[in-house]
Design a protein around this motif. Structure first.
Motif, PDB file in Angstrom:
ATOM      1  N   MET A 103       0.409  -1.140   0.019  1.00  0.00           N
ATOM      2  CA  MET A 103       0.005  -0.606   0.097  1.00  0.00           C
ATOM      3  C   MET A 103       0.704   1.526  -0.407  1.00  0.00           C
ATOM      4  O   MET A 103       2.316   1.620   1.417  1.00  0.00           O
ATOM      5  N   LYS A 104       0.304   2.029  -1.002  1.00  0.00           N
ATOM      6  CA  LYS A 104       1.142   3.296  -0.909  1.00  0.00           C
ATOM      7  C   LYS A 104       1.042   4.174  -0.718  1.00  0.00           C
ATOM      8  O   LYS A 104      -0.961   4.644  -0.302  1.00  0.00           O
ATOM      9  N   ILE A 105       0.848   5.111   0.323  1.00  0.00           N
ATOM     10  CA  ILE A 105       0.817   6.453   1.576  1.00  0.00           C
ATOM     11  C   ILE A 105       1.226   7.506   1.808  1.00  0.00           C
ATOM     12  O   ILE A 105       3.053   7.473   1.292  1.00  0.00           O
ATOM     13  N   SER A 106       0.556   8.407   1.352  1.00  0.00           N
ATOM     14  CA  SER A 106       1.082  10.056   1.253  1.00  0.00           C
ATOM     15  C   SER A 106       0.665  10.301   2.507  1.00  0.00           C
ATOM     16  O   SER A 106      -0.109  10.531   2.876  1.00  0.00           O
ATOM     17  N   ARG A 107       1.588  11.083   3.044  1.00  0.00           N
ATOM     18  CA  ARG A 107       1.486  12.084   5.180  1.00  0.00           C
ATOM     19  C   ARG A 107       1.902  13.150   4.720  1.00  0.00           C
ATOM     20  O   ARG A 107       3.288  13.084   3.778  1.00  0.00           O
ATOM     21  N   THR A 108       2.120  13.614   5.776  1.00  0.00           N
ATOM     22  CA  THR A 108       2.534  15.061   5.392  1.00  0.00           C
ATOM     23  C   THR A 108       3.495  14.909   7.128  1.00  0.00           C
ATOM     24  O   THR A 108       3.450  14.075   8.535  1.00  0.00           O
ATOM     25  N   VAL A 109       4.615  15.117   6.663  1.00  0.00           N
ATOM     26  CA  VAL A 109       5.808  14.415   8.474  1.00  0.00           C
ATOM     27  C   VAL A 109       6.968  16.405   8.058  1.00  0.00           C
ATOM     28  O   VAL A 109       6.600  16.998   7.359  1.00  0.00           O
ATOM     29  N   MET A 110       7.486  16.046   9.352  1.00  0.00           N
ATOM     30  CA  MET A 110       7.958  17.270  10.215  1.00  0.00           C
ATOM     31  C   MET A 110       9.394  17.394   9.441  1.00  0.00           C
ATOM     32  O   MET A 110      10.077  16.191  10.141  1.00  0.00           O
ATOM     33  N   ASP A 111      10.207  18.363   8.717  1.00  0.00           N
ATOM     34  CA  ASP A 111      11.549  18.082   8.568  1.00  0.00           C
ATOM     35  C   ASP A 111      12.481  18.224   9.594  1.00  0.00           C
ATOM     36  O   ASP A 111      12.123  18.837  10.191  1.00  0.00           O
ATOM     37  N   VAL A 112      13.405  18.100   9.198  1.00  0.00           N
ATOM     38  CA  VAL A 112      14.824  18.902  10.896  1.00  0.00           C
ATOM     39  C   VAL A 112      14.511  19.589  10.972  1.00  0.00           C
ATOM     40  O   VAL A 112      14.863  20.400  11.550  1.00  0.00           O
ATOM     41  N   ASN A 113      14.183  21.424   9.978  1.00  0.00           N
ATOM     42  CA  ASN A 113      14.028  22.218  10.204  1.00  0.00           C
ATOM     43  C   ASN A 113      12.462  22.549  10.723  1.00  0.00           C
ATOM     44  O   ASN A 113      12.065  23.870  10.540  1.00  0.00           O
ATOM     45  N   GLY A 114      11.773  21.657  10.884  1.00  0.00           N
ATOM     46  CA  GLY A 114      10.572  21.450  11.618  1.00  0.00           C
ATOM     47  C   GLY A 114       9.102  21.928  10.659  1.00  0.00           C
ATOM     48  O   GLY A 114       7.873  22.886  10.868  1.00  0.00           O
ATOM     49  N   ARG A 115       9.546  22.226   9.827  1.00  0.00           N
ATOM     50  CA  ARG A 115       8.468  22.383   8.555  1.00  0.00           C
ATOM     51  C   ARG A 115       7.675  21.449   8.178  1.00  0.00           C
ATOM     52  O   ARG A 115       8.029  20.463   7.690  1.00  0.00           O
ATOM     53  N   LEU A 116       6.726  21.294   7.974  1.00  0.00           N
ATOM     54  CA  LEU A 116       5.573  20.069   7.539  1.00  0.00           C
ATOM     55  C   LEU A 116       5.740  19.871   5.365  1.00  0.00           C
ATOM     56  O   LEU A 116       5.673  20.616   4.938  1.00  0.00           O
ATOM     57  N   VAL A 117       6.113  18.745   5.513  1.00  0.00           N
ATOM     58  CA  VAL A 117       6.299  18.597   4.306  1.00  0.00           C
ATOM     59  C   VAL A 117       5.953  17.152   4.214  1.00  0.00           C
ATOM     60  O   VAL A 117       5.512  16.469   4.432  1.00  0.00           O
ATOM     61  N   GLY A 143       0.293   8.126  10.840  1.00  0.00           N
ATOM     62  CA  GLY A 143      -0.610   9.387  10.593  1.00  0.00           C
ATOM     63  C   GLY A 143       0.067  10.469  10.093  1.00  0.00           C
ATOM     64  O   GLY A 143       1.546  10.525   9.943  1.00  0.00           O
ATOM     65  N   ASN A 144      -0.495  11.269   9.797  1.00  0.00           N
ATOM     66  CA  ASN A 144      -0.002  12.871   9.283  1.00  0.00           C
ATOM     67  C   ASN A 144       0.655  13.589  10.728  1.00  0.00           C
ATOM     68  O   ASN A 144       0.231  13.313  11.978  1.00  0.00           O
ATOM     69  N   GLU A 145       1.508  13.601  10.992  1.00  0.00           N
ATOM     70  CA  GLU A 145       2.848  15.048  11.780  1.00  0.00           C
ATOM     71  C   GLU A 145       1.938  16.143  11.692  1.00  0.00           C
ATOM     72  O   GLU A 145       1.551  16.758  10.552  1.00  0.00           O
ATOM     73  N   GLN A 146       2.115  16.928  12.863  1.00  0.00           N
ATOM     74  CA  GLN A 146       2.021  17.617  12.754  1.00  0.00           C
ATOM     75  C   GLN A 146       2.427  18.520  13.849  1.00  0.00           C
ATOM     76  O   GLN A 146       2.686  17.867  14.648  1.00  0.00           O
ATOM     77  N   GLN A 147       2.698  20.213  14.148  1.00  0.00           N
ATOM     78  CA  GLN A 147       3.129  20.723  15.718  1.00  0.00           C
ATOM     79  C   GLN A 147       1.689  20.647  16.843  1.00  0.00           C
ATOM     80  O   GLN A 147       0.818  20.252  16.932  1.00  0.00           O
ATOM     81  N   ASN A 148       3.037  20.433  17.902  1.00  0.00           N
ATOM     82  CA  ASN A 148       2.430  19.584  19.654  1.00  0.00           C
ATOM     83  C   ASN A 148       1.454  18.576  19.638  1.00  0.00           C
ATOM     84  O   ASN A 148       0.382  18.542  19.551  1.00  0.00           O
ATOM     85  N   GLN A 149       1.383  17.742  18.298  1.00  0.00           N
ATOM     86  CA  GLN A 149       1.442  16.437  18.460  1.00  0.00           C
ATOM     87  C   GLN A 149       1.136  15.627  17.813  1.00  0.00           C
ATOM     88  O   GLN A 149       2.287  15.700  16.364  1.00  0.00           O
ATOM     89  N   LEU A 150       1.301  14.401  18.115  1.00  0.00           N
ATOM     90  CA  LEU A 150       1.937  12.824  17.633  1.00  0.00           C
ATOM     91  C   LEU A 150       1.323  12.232  16.767  1.00  0.00           C
ATOM     92  O   LEU A 150      -0.395  12.805  17.083  1.00  0.00           O
ATOM     93  N   PRO A 151       1.903  11.463  15.844  1.00  0.00           N
ATOM     94  CA  PRO A 151       0.820  11.041  14.959  1.00  0.00           C
ATOM     95  C   PRO A 151       0.559  10.135  14.993  1.00  0.00           C
ATOM     96  O   PRO A 151       0.501   9.144  15.875  1.00  0.00           O
ATOM     97  N   ALA A 152      -0.864   9.993  14.454  1.00  0.00           N
ATOM     98  CA  ALA A 152      -1.956   8.614  15.205  1.00  0.00           C
ATOM     99  C   ALA A 152      -1.177   7.968  14.075  1.00  0.00           C
ATOM    100  O   ALA A 152      -0.462   7.760  13.094  1.00  0.00           O
ATOM    101  N   ASP A 153      -2.618   6.341  15.011  1.00  0.00           N
ATOM    102  CA  ASP A 153      -1.179   5.236  14.565  1.00  0.00           C
ATOM    103  C   ASP A 153      -2.124   5.041  12.670  1.00  0.00           C
ATOM    104  O   ASP A 153      -3.338   5.256  12.737  1.00  0.00           O
ATOM    105  N   LEU A 154      -1.797   4.138  11.806  1.00  0.00           N
ATOM    106  CA  LEU A 154      -2.553   4.531  10.503  1.00  0.00           C
ATOM    107  C   LEU A 154      -3.111   2.310  10.719  1.00  0.00           C
ATOM    108  O   LEU A 154      -2.107   1.649  11.484  1.00  0.00           O
TER     109      LEU A 154
END
Length: 259
Positions: A103-117, A143-154
């Motif tokens: 399964m190919k998934i796409s999600r937002t992650v936080m890079d080393v600079n703290g930006r969502l990509v 799951g998607n990564e967001q600031q001040n929030q842990l990523p959810a389980d898929l």
């Protein structure tokens, strides 16, 4: 307190006493203040920020946990959102023999600079023989990564696609087969193609009466919790009666059936 005889003078009093802010004194010795409300000017304290991973270590005073205000709600630990569930449709053949799904998934992650990509990833799912509809496969923190929030389980949830021949019931497989009245009375043999491609020759020697069901042992679905064990194949019959009979046929049936 001001020294005796100072008359309780304030800032810049005649005796030269100048009260100091405790936070600023602490900052001069240790480089920062733990109180979290100092200013950031020269000689003043800087706010301590936790990375959310259990606090930081402060000087020689051992490990201390400090409240982070980065998210504005005073939470000491990032929250984890509910799992993200998606259906994984499987054919009955895949659930019978097992399969490997990618399964190919796409999600937002936080890079080393703290930006969502945006990031893509291939997940491999091993579907085991006998897994039933509703079985869940969990990929932690995908799951998607967001600031001040842990990523959810898929979570992928097994879903069963309808089959043209078989129906899954408990651990058994059920199939319907049409027979003529002559076959129902006189007996016959039928060929059955299994879900793994084998051909079974099933003799039917009993009279097929209404509600009759033929059971073929251990030709049902694999039992996931009992490796090597299977349910049964249950064959139900639909007897097709002739639309009309000639007088000779009717007489022959009466003689044969003793009517």
């Amino acid at each position: 307190m001001p020294p005796p005889g100072s008359g309780g003078g304030g800032y810049g009093s005649a005796d030269g006493f100048n009260p100091r802010n405790a936070e600023d004194i602490f900052a001069e010795f240790f480089g920062s203040s733990p109180f979290g409300f100092g200013s950031s000017g020269p000689g003043r304290s800087m706010r301590f920020q936790s990375d959310g991973g259990g606090g930081g270590k402060f000087g020689g005073f051992g490990e201390s946990k400090f409240r982070t205000y980065s998210d504005g709600n005073g939470s000491t630990m990032p929250k984890k959102p509910p799992p993200v569930e998606t259906k994984l449709p499987c054919t009955l053949e895949e659930l019978y023999s097992g399969s490997k799904r990618k399964m190919k998934i796409s999600r937002t992650v936080m890079d080393v600079n703290g930006r969502l990509v945006l990031d893509t990833e291939i997940l491999t799912i091993e579907v085991k023989p006998g897994w039933k509809k509703g079985t869940k496969i969990t990929f932690p923190d995908k799951g998607n990564e967001q600031q001040n929030q842990l990523p959810a389980d898929l979570v992928f949830v097994i879903d069963e696609r309808p089959h043209d021949v078989y129906k899954w019931d408990g651990n058994d497989l059920i199939m319907n087969h049409k027979v003529t009245l002559a076959e129902a009375i006189g007996g016959f043999s039928m060929n059955v193609t299994t879900l793994d491609g084998r051909s079974l020759k099933v003799p039917v020697t009993d009279i097929v009466s209404p509600g009759y069901e033929l059971v073929v042992p251990r030709e049902g679905m694999p039992i996931a919790k009992e490796p090597g064990n299977k349910g049964d194949l249950r064959i139900r019959f639909d007897v097709k009666f002739p639309a009309k009979l000639s007088a000779e046929q009717r007489a022959g049936l009466k003689r044969a059936l003793g009517g």
